[in-house]
Design a protein around this motif. Sequence first.
Motif, PDB file in Angstrom:
ATOM      1  N   SER A 177       6.038  -7.422 -11.087  1.00 56.64           N
ATOM      2  CA  SER A 177       6.344  -6.955  -9.674  1.00 56.64           C
ATOM      3  C   SER A 177       5.059  -6.397  -8.804  1.00 56.64           C
ATOM      4  O   SER A 177       4.437  -5.723  -9.309  1.00 56.64           O
ATOM      5  CB  SER A 177       7.376  -5.834  -9.834  1.00 56.64           C
ATOM      6  N   LEU A 178       5.174  -7.357  -7.934  1.00 57.46           N
ATOM      7  CA  LEU A 178       3.810  -6.985  -7.017  1.00 57.46           C
ATOM      8  C   LEU A 178       3.781  -5.609  -6.430  1.00 57.46           C
ATOM      9  O   LEU A 178       2.650  -4.770  -6.652  1.00 57.46           O
ATOM     10  CB  LEU A 178       3.564  -7.995  -6.021  1.00 57.46           C
ATOM     11  N   PRO A 179       4.954  -5.064  -5.840  1.00 61.94           N
ATOM     12  CA  PRO A 179       4.827  -3.849  -5.338  1.00 61.94           C
ATOM     13  C   PRO A 179       4.601  -2.597  -6.400  1.00 61.94           C
ATOM     14  O   PRO A 179       3.936  -1.983  -6.210  1.00 61.94           O
ATOM     15  CB  PRO A 179       6.062  -3.504  -4.714  1.00 61.94           C
ATOM     16  N   THR A 180       5.320  -2.961  -7.560  1.00 66.66           N
ATOM     17  CA  THR A 180       5.067  -2.022  -8.747  1.00 66.66           C
ATOM     18  C   THR A 180       3.772  -2.008  -9.293  1.00 66.66           C
ATOM     19  O   THR A 180       2.898  -0.824  -9.562  1.00 66.66           O
ATOM     20  CB  THR A 180       6.199  -2.136  -9.944  1.00 66.66           C
ATOM     21  N   THR A 181       3.311  -3.329  -9.487  1.00 70.13           N
ATOM     22  CA  THR A 181       1.636  -3.384 -10.083  1.00 70.13           C
ATOM     23  C   THR A 181       0.838  -2.873  -9.094  1.00 70.13           C
ATOM     24  O   THR A 181      -0.074  -2.213  -9.674  1.00 70.13           O
ATOM     25  CB  THR A 181       1.638  -4.836 -10.425  1.00 70.13           C
ATOM     26  N   LEU A 182       1.041  -3.219  -7.766  1.00 70.12           N
ATOM     27  CA  LEU A 182      -0.073  -2.591  -6.780  1.00 70.12           C
ATOM     28  C   LEU A 182      -0.166  -1.336  -6.643  1.00 70.12           C
ATOM     29  O   LEU A 182      -1.204  -0.634  -6.491  1.00 70.12           O
ATOM     30  CB  LEU A 182      -0.170  -3.599  -5.656  1.00 70.12           C
ATOM     31  N   PHE A 183       0.917  -0.748  -6.380  1.00 71.14           N
ATOM     32  CA  PHE A 183       1.369   0.694  -5.816  1.00 71.14           C
ATOM     33  C   PHE A 183       1.840   1.742  -6.634  1.00 71.14           C
ATOM     34  O   PHE A 183       1.896   2.821  -6.247  1.00 71.14           O
ATOM     35  CB  PHE A 183       1.940   0.719  -4.639  1.00 71.14           C
ATOM     36  N   ALA A 184       2.256   1.431  -7.930  1.00 71.74           N
ATOM     37  CA  ALA A 184       2.751   2.256  -8.903  1.00 71.74           C
ATOM     38  C   ALA A 184       2.224   2.155 -10.160  1.00 71.74           C
ATOM     39  O   ALA A 184       2.829   2.767 -11.161  1.00 71.74           O
ATOM     40  CB  ALA A 184       4.212   2.125  -9.075  1.00 71.74           C
ATOM     41  N   SER A 185       1.005   1.955 -10.278  1.00 66.45           N
ATOM     42  CA  SER A 185       0.318   1.753 -11.531  1.00 66.45           C
ATOM     43  C   SER A 185      -0.969   2.653 -11.645  1.00 66.45           C
ATOM     44  O   SER A 185      -1.699   2.542 -12.818  1.00 66.45           O
ATOM     45  CB  SER A 185      -0.001   0.183 -11.947  1.00 66.45           C
ATOM     46  N   GLY A 186      -1.190   3.455 -10.736  1.00 62.35           N
ATOM     47  CA  GLY A 186      -2.530   4.239 -10.565  1.00 62.35           C
ATOM     48  C   GLY A 186      -3.671   3.660 -10.211  1.00 62.35           C
ATOM     49  O   GLY A 186      -4.744   3.925 -10.181  1.00 62.35           O
ATOM     50  N   LEU A 187      -3.555   2.229  -9.691  1.00 62.30           N
ATOM     51  CA  LEU A 187      -4.708   1.578  -8.827  1.00 62.30           C
ATOM     52  C   LEU A 187      -5.435   2.401  -7.891  1.00 62.30           C
ATOM     53  O   LEU A 187      -4.638   3.073  -7.086  1.00 62.30           O
ATOM     54  CB  LEU A 187      -4.402   0.337  -8.578  1.00 62.30           C
ATOM     55  N   ASP A 188      -6.731   2.659  -8.085  1.00 59.06           N
ATOM     56  CA  ASP A 188      -7.354   3.458  -6.931  1.00 59.06           C
ATOM     57  C   ASP A 188      -7.029   3.247  -5.598  1.00 59.06           C
ATOM     58  O   ASP A 188      -7.006   2.073  -5.078  1.00 59.06           O
ATOM     59  CB  ASP A 188      -8.961   3.241  -7.475  1.00 59.06           C
ATOM     60  N   ASP A 189      -6.825   4.311  -4.763  1.00 61.03           N
ATOM     61  CA  ASP A 189      -6.394   4.203  -3.516  1.00 61.03           C
ATOM     62  C   ASP A 189      -7.549   3.455  -2.835  1.00 61.03           C
ATOM     63  O   ASP A 189      -7.232   2.796  -1.806  1.00 61.03           O
ATOM     64  CB  ASP A 189      -6.250   5.741  -2.817  1.00 61.03           C
ATOM     65  N   ASN A 190      -8.725   3.621  -2.939  1.00 63.43           N
ATOM     66  CA  ASN A 190      -9.814   3.207  -2.091  1.00 63.43           C
ATOM     67  C   ASN A 190      -9.978   1.766  -2.287  1.00 63.43           C
ATOM     68  O   ASN A 190     -10.229   0.908  -1.524  1.00 63.43           O
ATOM     69  CB  ASN A 190     -11.202   3.685  -2.483  1.00 63.43           C
ATOM     70  N   VAL A 191      -9.784   1.350  -3.726  1.00 64.53           N
ATOM     71  CA  VAL A 191      -9.750  -0.218  -3.841  1.00 64.53           C
ATOM     72  C   VAL A 191      -8.396  -0.888  -3.206  1.00 64.53           C
ATOM     73  O   VAL A 191      -8.788  -2.035  -2.569  1.00 64.53           O
ATOM     74  CB  VAL A 191      -9.501  -0.578  -5.628  1.00 64.53           C
ATOM     75  N   LEU A 192      -7.194  -0.335  -3.104  1.00 66.55           N
ATOM     76  CA  LEU A 192      -6.160  -0.965  -2.433  1.00 66.55           C
ATOM     77  C   LEU A 192      -6.435  -0.740  -0.757  1.00 66.55           C
ATOM     78  O   LEU A 192      -6.156  -1.806  -0.163  1.00 66.55           O
ATOM     79  CB  LEU A 192      -4.938  -0.013  -2.668  1.00 66.55           C
TER      80      LEU A 192
END
Length: 215
Positions: A177-192
């Motif tokens: 899931s793109l929303p979950t993978t990108l925004f609910a996986s702990g990916l760094d805020d600055n990278v996003l």
Amino acid sequence: MASTTSSVTVFSVLVIVSCFGFLEMTMAGDPDILTDFVVPATVNASQGVDGIFFTFTGLESLMAADPPATFKATKVSMAEFPALNGQSVGYAVLQFPAMTTNPPHTHPRSAELLLLIDGSLEVGFIDTANKLYTQSLQSGDIFVFPKGLVHFQYNSDPQNPAVAVSAFGSANAGTVSLPTTLFASGLDDNVLAISFKTDVDTIQKLKAGLAPPKP
């Protein structure tokens, strides 16, 4: 003579590399099995299995249940139905209340063949050239989502629900899931923030919206 030997060596290397490439392609899907079916290690070998092992009853509860309040996907994969192990097939029942969506996602190990049972759906996928393909489906229509490509389904009807059944060419198609993978996986805020050309505050708001509710 040396030139001929060198050419043969190069040709041999190319053949070997091509063979490995072919093997990688053939191994991309579910592996073939050398038996009729796979019996889990937890099953007593002396007892074996019977017809119950090949029966999945997990969808019975959907037949008389009230429609869900939000989008719901009921999967029938190897995890839920161990008899599918090695059979390269899987299913999912998708329930869409009015104005709900199955967010953009991918299935890395299989294409998806969707049959709309009831209602209407807006569906689409994006290919690797970033081209969007969309279609409005009515009951009885079938749509295929190619393997690994980002796709979605949306019930735009403000009053009526929709129900679809999806078939997969894998016992474990996987869902990213793109929303979950990108925004609910702990990916760094600055990278996003840099990737989406926005600020960290906006990214944190998106993450907060996807966070699971606190008990």
